[in-house]
Scaffold this motif. Sequence first.
Motif, PDB file in Angstrom:
ATOM      1  N   PHE A  81       0.755  -1.145  -0.046  1.00 43.31           N
ATOM      2  CA  PHE A  81      -0.017  -0.104   0.002  1.00 43.31           C
ATOM      3  C   PHE A  81       0.806   1.177   0.030  1.00 43.31           C
ATOM      4  CE2 PHE A  81      -2.915   3.129   2.315  1.00 43.31           C
ATOM      5  CZ  PHE A  81      -3.792   3.161   1.235  1.00 43.31           C
ATOM      6  N   ILE A  82       2.039   1.375   0.855  1.00 40.61           N
ATOM      7  CA  ILE A  82       2.803   2.378   0.622  1.00 40.61           C
ATOM      8  C   ILE A  82       3.495   2.668  -0.638  1.00 40.61           C
ATOM      9  CG2 ILE A  82       5.145   3.121   1.473  1.00 40.61           C
ATOM     10  CD1 ILE A  82       4.730   1.643   3.931  1.00 40.61           C
ATOM     11  N   ASN A  83       3.828   1.464  -1.497  1.00 40.01           N
ATOM     12  CA  ASN A  83       4.078   1.806  -2.743  1.00 40.01           C
ATOM     13  C   ASN A  83       2.961   2.199  -3.700  1.00 40.01           C
ATOM     14  OD1 ASN A  83       7.135   0.812  -2.914  1.00 40.01           O
ATOM     15  ND2 ASN A  83       6.339  -1.177  -2.209  1.00 40.01           N
ATOM     16  N   GLN A  84       1.776   1.523  -3.524  1.00 41.39           N
ATOM     17  CA  GLN A  84       0.501   2.171  -4.146  1.00 41.39           C
ATOM     18  C   GLN A  84       0.648   3.667  -4.169  1.00 41.39           C
ATOM     19  OE1 GLN A  84      -3.235   0.281  -3.193  1.00 41.39           O
ATOM     20  NE2 GLN A  84      -4.347   1.757  -4.678  1.00 41.39           N
ATOM     21  N   LEU A  85       0.730   4.383  -2.880  1.00 40.37           N
ATOM     22  CA  LEU A  85       0.601   5.768  -2.303  1.00 40.37           C
ATOM     23  C   LEU A  85       1.699   6.394  -3.124  1.00 40.37           C
ATOM     24  CD1 LEU A  85       0.024   5.478   1.515  1.00 40.37           C
ATOM     25  CD2 LEU A  85      -1.722   6.352  -0.260  1.00 40.37           C
ATOM     26  N   LEU A  86       2.695   5.855  -3.331  1.00 40.58           N
ATOM     27  CA  LEU A  86       3.992   6.620  -3.915  1.00 40.58           C
ATOM     28  C   LEU A  86       3.715   6.710  -5.403  1.00 40.58           C
ATOM     29  CD1 LEU A  86       6.760   5.387  -1.601  1.00 40.58           C
ATOM     30  CD2 LEU A  86       6.013   7.806  -1.831  1.00 40.58           C
ATOM     31  N   SER A  87       3.276   5.735  -6.032  1.00 39.59           N
ATOM     32  CA  SER A  87       2.930   5.500  -7.436  1.00 39.59           C
ATOM     33  C   SER A  87       1.667   6.370  -7.877  1.00 39.59           C
ATOM     34  CB  SER A  87       2.820   4.216  -7.935  1.00 39.59           C
ATOM     35  OG  SER A  87       1.913   3.368  -7.176  1.00 39.59           O
ATOM     36  N   SER A  88       0.928   6.760  -6.752  1.00 33.65           N
ATOM     37  CA  SER A  88      -0.295   7.283  -7.268  1.00 33.65           C
ATOM     38  C   SER A  88      -0.119   9.017  -7.045  1.00 33.65           C
ATOM     39  CB  SER A  88      -1.457   7.176  -6.375  1.00 33.65           C
ATOM     40  OG  SER A  88      -1.605   5.543  -6.510  1.00 33.65           O
ATOM     41  N   PRO A  89      -0.909   9.835  -7.651  1.00 34.83           N
ATOM     42  CA  PRO A  89      -0.952  11.303  -7.402  1.00 34.83           C
ATOM     43  C   PRO A  89      -1.274  11.432  -6.052  1.00 34.83           C
ATOM     44  CG  PRO A  89      -2.400  10.636  -9.340  1.00 34.83           C
ATOM     45  CD  PRO A  89      -2.117   9.516  -8.521  1.00 34.83           C
ATOM     46  N   THR A  90      -0.728  12.736  -5.685  1.00 35.16           N
ATOM     47  CA  THR A  90      -0.995  13.308  -4.314  1.00 35.16           C
ATOM     48  C   THR A  90      -2.275  13.197  -3.825  1.00 35.16           C
ATOM     49  OG1 THR A  90       1.315  14.346  -4.365  1.00 35.16           O
ATOM     50  CG2 THR A  90      -0.250  15.034  -2.472  1.00 35.16           C
ATOM     51  N   GLN A  91      -3.243  13.717  -4.888  1.00 34.55           N
ATOM     52  CA  GLN A  91      -4.537  13.654  -4.333  1.00 34.55           C
ATOM     53  C   GLN A  91      -5.348  12.332  -3.919  1.00 34.55           C
ATOM     54  OE1 GLN A  91      -6.215  16.701  -4.309  1.00 34.55           O
ATOM     55  NE2 GLN A  91      -7.868  15.467  -3.305  1.00 34.55           N
ATOM     56  N   PHE A  92      -4.601  11.339  -4.348  1.00 33.60           N
ATOM     57  CA  PHE A  92      -5.182   9.855  -4.200  1.00 33.60           C
ATOM     58  C   PHE A  92      -4.708   9.802  -2.585  1.00 33.60           C
ATOM     59  CE2 PHE A  92      -4.182   5.421  -3.020  1.00 33.60           C
ATOM     60  CZ  PHE A  92      -5.257   5.039  -3.382  1.00 33.60           C
ATOM     61  N   PHE A  93      -3.617  10.275  -2.140  1.00 36.85           N
ATOM     62  CA  PHE A  93      -3.248  10.298  -0.687  1.00 36.85           C
ATOM     63  C   PHE A  93      -4.020  11.132   0.024  1.00 36.85           C
ATOM     64  CE2 PHE A  93      -0.315  12.082   2.519  1.00 36.85           C
ATOM     65  CZ  PHE A  93      -0.449  11.411   3.648  1.00 36.85           C
ATOM     66  N   PHE A  94      -4.294  12.291  -0.194  1.00 36.22           N
ATOM     67  CA  PHE A  94      -5.321  12.999   0.352  1.00 36.22           C
ATOM     68  C   PHE A  94      -6.697  12.620   0.664  1.00 36.22           C
ATOM     69  CE2 PHE A  94      -3.572  17.710   0.022  1.00 36.22           C
ATOM     70  CZ  PHE A  94      -2.225  17.374   0.453  1.00 36.22           C
ATOM     71  N   ASP A  95      -7.251  12.005  -0.557  1.00 38.61           N
ATOM     72  CA  ASP A  95      -8.632  11.272  -0.408  1.00 38.61           C
ATOM     73  C   ASP A  95      -8.455  10.384   0.727  1.00 38.61           C
ATOM     74  OD1 ASP A  95      -9.384  13.117  -2.481  1.00 38.61           O
ATOM     75  OD2 ASP A  95      -9.387  11.626  -3.970  1.00 38.61           O
ATOM     76  N   GLU A  96      -7.471   9.409   0.266  1.00 36.98           N
ATOM     77  CA  GLU A  96      -7.695   8.189   1.245  1.00 36.98           C
ATOM     78  C   GLU A  96      -7.040   8.520   2.784  1.00 36.98           C
ATOM     79  OE1 GLU A  96      -8.470   5.204   0.349  1.00 36.98           O
ATOM     80  OE2 GLU A  96      -9.029   6.329  -1.363  1.00 36.98           O
TER      81      GLU A  96
END
Length: 325
Positions: A280-295
Amino acid sequence: MAGTSSLGIVVVVVLALIGSTQAQLQMYFYGMSCPKAEHIVKDYVKQHIPNAPSLAAALLRMHFHDCFVRGCDASLLLNSTTGQAEKNATPNLSLRGFDFIDRVKSLLEAECPGVVSCADIIALAARDSVVTIGGPFWNVPTGRRDGVISNITEALANIPSALSNFTTLLSQFNNLGLNTTDMVLLSGGHTIGISHCPAVSPRLYNSTGPGGIDPTMDSEYAENLKANKCKTASDNTTILEMDPGSRKTFDLSYYSLLLKRRGLFQSDAALTTDSTSLAFINQLLSSPTQFFFDEFGKAMEKMGRINVKTGSEGEIRKQCALVNS
């Protein structure tokens, strides 16, 4: 008679449903009882956090520590004449922002006496302060009521330790209905956090690697901490950035550092020791920052619902540090 009996049952069921609905958190809970409540909190935060942006991390941490003990009921704010309240527990001794919450409470009491709970103030202030420094927005349903019990022992048992391994951490999160991804996301709040040497000194001085350094920690990072920050294991004044070089920005840098073995706490490093967590950490890092913000926002809203007191439970404190007499 049968029709009358059925109608009576329907009325009872409807009343029960209404009571159940009223006892749940809801968006704009104070819409009728104190319409300006959320604006008062937001305005105060927007006025003061830009002058003291580090308080955003402090208020976020306060919300976290409150919810992990007896649920999100502001029991963390209660004073004790015997020093046995939650705020007297070691993990809470470095908390800041109590006076900030008190000032917001005073404004709300002036506007709507005895209506807005201290528990809701913590939840709203944490969200609004993070948004003010450029971090994510999340929904904060309200209607929490304040608890009347605060116990130092419960705080010591339930607040996750900086020295915990993955199994211990996950057990504490699972006990509150939070899963692995919730844990990874909520740990992401460390992107704006600071700490002090006692929380990391065991990794620098008393571990199994050369020179007492934790072998799971990047050696250059650890040596730099020992040489320039934690020159003694007991230094309790030097500020340590949990996301060096980026602690004023709510971003993904914290997770990047974890993969470089530069997480400050053992509990940070532990997130990379489990395959689900690491993926999941790798998923966050490979996704746009907005994905992290939303989650992150979803995890915060979920955390804010932990064991809340609603309806007739608890009370609405007049002062956040004291139960009503």
